[in-house]
Enzyme design. Structure first.
Site, PDB file in Angstrom:
ATOM      1  N   SER A 163       0.867  -1.176   0.000  1.00  0.00           N
ATOM      2  CA  SER A 163       0.000   0.000   0.000  1.00  0.00           C
ATOM      3  C   SER A 163       0.909   1.233   0.000  1.00  0.00           C
ATOM      4  O   SER A 163       2.128   1.119   0.133  1.00  0.00           O
ATOM      5  CB  SER A 163      -0.917   0.001   1.230  1.00  0.00           C
ATOM      6  OG  SER A 163      -0.269   0.528   2.360  1.00  0.00           O
ATOM      7  N   TYR A 164       0.328   2.404  -0.123  1.00  0.00           N
ATOM      8  CA  TYR A 164       1.114   3.638  -0.128  1.00  0.00           C
ATOM      9  C   TYR A 164       1.575   4.033   1.272  1.00  0.00           C
ATOM     10  O   TYR A 164       2.366   4.944   1.437  1.00  0.00           O
ATOM     11  CB  TYR A 164       0.304   4.780  -0.756  1.00  0.00           C
ATOM     12  CG  TYR A 164      -0.933   5.136   0.041  1.00  0.00           C
ATOM     13  CD1 TYR A 164      -0.898   6.133   1.022  1.00  0.00           C
ATOM     14  CD2 TYR A 164      -2.137   4.468  -0.169  1.00  0.00           C
ATOM     15  CE1 TYR A 164      -2.030   6.450   1.762  1.00  0.00           C
ATOM     16  CE2 TYR A 164      -3.265   4.776   0.561  1.00  0.00           C
ATOM     17  CZ  TYR A 164      -3.205   5.767   1.523  1.00  0.00           C
ATOM     18  OH  TYR A 164      -4.321   6.076   2.260  1.00  0.00           O
TER      19      TYR A 164
END
Length: 180
Positions: free
Chosen positions: A126-127
Site C-alpha cells: 500500500s502507499y
C-alpha cells in the site's frame, strides 16, 4: 493469506542514492498484527559488477566487507528482476496486493530503491508506511530514559535488521506506546 498481515522489508545497498547506487541484498518477513513472525521470506543477495562496488564510500565498503555481504554479492547469480520475482512469489502466499504498509526501519529509503529497481515489488505494498524509525525518533525526544532498555546489534544484513526492527517495535509498543 490475510489482509491484516504485515510485510516487513529491508535492503542493503551500495549507498543512499538510487540514481547512482544499487541493491545488494533484500529480505522480507511477515508478521501478524501482534508482531508475531509468521514466516521469513527468501534472503537474496544480488550480483553487482565490480565497477559498481568500487563506487561505494568507505563506510559501505568496510561494513559490507566485514559482514561478508560483498563476498556473497560477487558470487551471486541473481539480478534485481530475479530477486523481485522471488520475493513477490513469497508475498502472494501471505498478503493480498496493496493491503500491507511497507514495514521496517527507514523504509522510505528502501522504497526509493524499490521504485527504481524493483517497481513491481514496490507496487505490491500500500502507499502507507509503518516506520519504526519514526517511533524511535519520538521516543528519543519524549522519553529519552527508555533508550538504554533496548540493545540493537545492526549487523547491516537484511534479515537480521528486519528481525531487530520487529523486536524494536515490540519494545516501543510495551514501554513507549503502552498498549499491552
Amino acid at each position: 493469506m490475510n489482509e491484516d498481515n504485515l510485510i516487513w522489508i529491508d535492503l542493503e545497498m551500495t549507498g543512499l542514492n538510487p540514481e547512482r547506487d544499487r541493491i545488494l541484498e533484500i529480505a522480507t518477513l511477515i508478521t501478524d498484527n501482534e508482531l508475531s513472525i509468521l514466516s521469513e521470506g527468501p534472503v537474496l543477495t544480488i550480483y553487482q559488477p565490480e565497477s559498481q562496488l568500487l563506487l561505494m564510500d568507505e563506510w559501505n565498503t568496510y561494513t559490507h566487507s566485514s559482514n561478508g555481504l560483498l563476498k556473497e554479492v560477487r558470487s551471486s547469480k541473481l539480478n534485481e528482476c530475479d530477486a523481485s520475482i522471488l520475493v513477490l512469489k513469497f508475498l502472494k502466499n501471505w498478503v493480498p496486493c496493496k493491503s500491507s504498509p511497507m514495514c521496517g526501519s527507514s523504509v522510505a529509503q528502501d522504497r526509493r530503491f524499490l521504485l527504481k529497481y524493483m517497481s513491481e515489488l514496490e507496487s505490491y505494498f500500500s502507499y502507507r508506511y509503518l516506520d519504526v524509525s519514526t517511533i524511535k525518533e519520538l521516543m528519543f525526544r519524549w522519553r529519552p530514559d527508555l533508550k538504554t532498555g533496548l540493545q540493537l546489534h545492526k549487523s547491516h544484513r537484511a534479515l537480521a535488521d528486519i528481525q531487530e526492527s520487529v523486536l524494536e517495535l515490540k519494545y516501543y509498543r510495551k514501554y513507549f506506546i503502552n498498549c499491552n
